[in-house]
Motif scaffolding. Structure first.
Motif, PDB file in Angstrom:
ATOM      1  N   ARG A 109     -40.962  20.040  -8.217  1.00  0.00           N
ATOM      2  CA  ARG A 109     -39.584  20.383  -8.611  1.00  0.00           C
ATOM      3  C   ARG A 109     -39.116  19.583  -9.822  1.00  0.00           C
ATOM      4  O   ARG A 109     -38.204  20.012 -10.536  1.00  0.00           O
ATOM      5  CB  ARG A 109     -38.624  20.106  -7.451  1.00  0.00           C
ATOM      6  CG  ARG A 109     -38.686  21.113  -6.341  1.00  0.00           C
ATOM      7  CD  ARG A 109     -37.500  20.966  -5.402  1.00  0.00           C
ATOM      8  NE  ARG A 109     -37.498  19.702  -4.705  1.00  0.00           N
ATOM      9  CZ  ARG A 109     -37.806  19.559  -3.421  1.00  0.00           C
ATOM     10  NH1 ARG A 109     -38.134  20.596  -2.689  1.00  0.00           N
ATOM     11  NH2 ARG A 109     -37.773  18.372  -2.866  1.00  0.00           N
ATOM     12  N   TYR A 110     -39.710  18.416 -10.020  1.00  0.00           N
ATOM     13  CA  TYR A 110     -39.222  17.484 -11.046  1.00  0.00           C
ATOM     14  C   TYR A 110     -39.089  18.118 -12.443  1.00  0.00           C
ATOM     15  O   TYR A 110     -38.016  18.055 -13.044  1.00  0.00           O
ATOM     16  CB  TYR A 110     -40.127  16.254 -11.062  1.00  0.00           C
ATOM     17  CG  TYR A 110     -39.749  15.181 -12.038  1.00  0.00           C
ATOM     18  CD1 TYR A 110     -38.506  14.552 -11.971  1.00  0.00           C
ATOM     19  CD2 TYR A 110     -40.629  14.781 -13.025  1.00  0.00           C
ATOM     20  CE1 TYR A 110     -38.159  13.558 -12.871  1.00  0.00           C
ATOM     21  CE2 TYR A 110     -40.302  13.785 -13.922  1.00  0.00           C
ATOM     22  CZ  TYR A 110     -39.066  13.177 -13.841  1.00  0.00           C
ATOM     23  OH  TYR A 110     -38.731  12.195 -14.737  1.00  0.00           O
ATOM     24  N   VAL A 145     -36.163  20.611 -12.505  1.00  0.00           N
ATOM     25  CA  VAL A 145     -34.830  19.983 -12.518  1.00  0.00           C
ATOM     26  C   VAL A 145     -34.545  19.392 -13.895  1.00  0.00           C
ATOM     27  O   VAL A 145     -33.438  19.502 -14.408  1.00  0.00           O
ATOM     28  CB  VAL A 145     -34.708  18.920 -11.401  1.00  0.00           C
ATOM     29  CG1 VAL A 145     -33.375  18.192 -11.489  1.00  0.00           C
ATOM     30  CG2 VAL A 145     -34.865  19.574 -10.030  1.00  0.00           C
ATOM     31  N   ARG A 146     -35.549  18.786 -14.494  1.00  0.00           N
ATOM     32  CA  ARG A 146     -35.354  18.237 -15.846  1.00  0.00           C
ATOM     33  C   ARG A 146     -34.971  19.356 -16.831  1.00  0.00           C
ATOM     34  O   ARG A 146     -34.077  19.184 -17.651  1.00  0.00           O
ATOM     35  CB  ARG A 146     -36.626  17.519 -16.325  1.00  0.00           C
ATOM     36  CG  ARG A 146     -36.811  16.156 -15.674  1.00  0.00           C
ATOM     37  CD  ARG A 146     -38.137  15.533 -16.059  1.00  0.00           C
ATOM     38  NE  ARG A 146     -38.255  15.238 -17.471  1.00  0.00           N
ATOM     39  CZ  ARG A 146     -38.015  14.064 -18.032  1.00  0.00           C
ATOM     40  NH1 ARG A 146     -37.637  13.053 -17.287  1.00  0.00           N
ATOM     41  NH2 ARG A 146     -38.164  13.890 -19.322  1.00  0.00           N
ATOM     42  N   ASN A 147     -35.642  20.492 -16.706  1.00  0.00           N
ATOM     43  CA  ASN A 147     -35.300  21.631 -17.577  1.00  0.00           C
ATOM     44  C   ASN A 147     -33.877  22.099 -17.342  1.00  0.00           C
ATOM     45  O   ASN A 147     -33.143  22.407 -18.286  1.00  0.00           O
ATOM     46  CB  ASN A 147     -36.263  22.802 -17.341  1.00  0.00           C
ATOM     47  CG  ASN A 147     -37.598  22.568 -18.010  1.00  0.00           C
ATOM     48  OD1 ASN A 147     -37.700  21.756 -18.925  1.00  0.00           O
ATOM     49  ND2 ASN A 147     -38.618  23.264 -17.544  1.00  0.00           N
ATOM     50  N   MET A 148     -33.483  22.152 -16.074  1.00  0.00           N
ATOM     51  CA  MET A 148     -32.123  22.598 -15.758  1.00  0.00           C
ATOM     52  C   MET A 148     -31.094  21.616 -16.306  1.00  0.00           C
ATOM     53  O   MET A 148     -30.062  22.028 -16.839  1.00  0.00           O
ATOM     54  CB  MET A 148     -31.958  22.765 -14.244  1.00  0.00           C
ATOM     55  CG  MET A 148     -32.714  23.958 -13.699  1.00  0.00           C
ATOM     56  SD  MET A 148     -32.652  24.044 -11.910  1.00  0.00           S
ATOM     57  CE  MET A 148     -30.969  24.572 -11.674  1.00  0.00           C
ATOM     58  N   ARG A 172     -35.250  10.425 -13.373  1.00  0.00           N
ATOM     59  CA  ARG A 172     -36.591   9.849 -13.325  1.00  0.00           C
ATOM     60  C   ARG A 172     -37.158   9.937 -11.908  1.00  0.00           C
ATOM     61  O   ARG A 172     -36.431   9.755 -10.932  1.00  0.00           O
ATOM     62  CB  ARG A 172     -36.506   8.383 -13.754  1.00  0.00           C
ATOM     63  CG  ARG A 172     -37.830   7.691 -13.859  1.00  0.00           C
ATOM     64  CD  ARG A 172     -37.662   6.313 -14.473  1.00  0.00           C
ATOM     65  NE  ARG A 172     -38.950   5.640 -14.577  1.00  0.00           N
ATOM     66  CZ  ARG A 172     -39.123   4.424 -15.033  1.00  0.00           C
ATOM     67  NH1 ARG A 172     -38.078   3.725 -15.448  1.00  0.00           N
ATOM     68  NH2 ARG A 172     -40.322   3.873 -15.090  1.00  0.00           N
ATOM     69  N   LEU A 173     -38.437  10.186 -11.832  1.00  0.00           N
ATOM     70  CA  LEU A 173     -39.165  10.202 -10.556  1.00  0.00           C
ATOM     71  C   LEU A 173     -40.275   9.165 -10.631  1.00  0.00           C
ATOM     72  O   LEU A 173     -41.030   9.137 -11.604  1.00  0.00           O
ATOM     73  CB  LEU A 173     -39.772  11.588 -10.315  1.00  0.00           C
ATOM     74  CG  LEU A 173     -40.758  11.730  -9.150  1.00  0.00           C
ATOM     75  CD1 LEU A 173     -40.079  11.469  -7.803  1.00  0.00           C
ATOM     76  CD2 LEU A 173     -41.397  13.121  -9.156  1.00  0.00           C
ATOM     77  N   GLU A 174     -40.357   8.312  -9.600  1.00  0.00           N
ATOM     78  CA  GLU A 174     -41.405   7.283  -9.559  1.00  0.00           C
ATOM     79  C   GLU A 174     -41.913   7.129  -8.133  1.00  0.00           C
ATOM     80  O   GLU A 174     -41.185   7.355  -7.166  1.00  0.00           O
ATOM     81  CB  GLU A 174     -40.861   5.923 -10.040  1.00  0.00           C
ATOM     82  CG  GLU A 174     -40.581   5.857 -11.511  1.00  0.00           C
ATOM     83  CD  GLU A 174     -41.827   5.893 -12.396  1.00  0.00           C
ATOM     84  OE1 GLU A 174     -42.936   5.608 -11.896  1.00  0.00           O
ATOM     85  OE2 GLU A 174     -41.684   6.237 -13.582  1.00  0.00           O
TER      86      GLU A 174
END
Ligand code: FES
Length: 147
Positions: free
Chosen positions: A84-85, A88-91, A103-105
């Protein structure tokens, strides 16, 4: 801008990242206190709506931390998060929000140092971008009358 203190909402998976954050605290690792930690059972539980809601409520940045790939306690929750990351960044970009604010970590329970590093890096990235003021921007667009 020098006095700007970013507000970061961090969704932390219960089994790894929240414990990693706890370890950072008990090990007295220095990290910025501008983070509101929200414990979720799995990073996969973080619905994209939660991310947008955090920005809507005034967050300048959002961080999701979960178990490393292969370590998710719900088998593939973090794989779903990783899938999904980019969406969501595109959205966010479509809404005019710089995707670097999100950010995802992966942070394990034994990685207190890493948690502190991720938090500090995230805060500095968002600080460089400046305040988002998304609630104000939303209000302005609500009151704008159509032509
Ligand atoms: Fe940690 Fe799924 S339980 S990411």
């Amino acid at each position: 801008m020098a006095s700007f203190e970013p507000r970061i909402v961090a969704f932390l998976c219960n089994w790894c990242s929240y414990t990693g954050a706890d370890l950072a605290g008990t090990s007295r690792k220095k990290y910025n206190a501008n983070v509101v930690a929200i414990r979720v059972m799995c990073s996969g539980r973080v619905d994209p709506e939660f991310v947008f809601r955090a920005f809507e409520k005034g967050a300048d940045g959002v961080l999701i931390c979960g178990c490393h790939p292969g370590d998710c306690h719900y088998i593939d929750g973090n794989h779903k998060t990783a899938g999904r990351y980019p969406m969501v960044r595109n959205m966010l970009e479509q809404f005019g929000i710089d995707p670097k604010r999100f950010r995802l970590e992966w942070v394990s329970a034994s990685e207190g140092d890493r948690y502190a590093q991720v938090v500090n890096e995230t805060i500095e990235t968002v600080r460089a971008l400046g305040p988002l003021e998304w609630p104000k921007r939303l209000n302005e667009s609500d009151t704008a009358s159509p032509a």
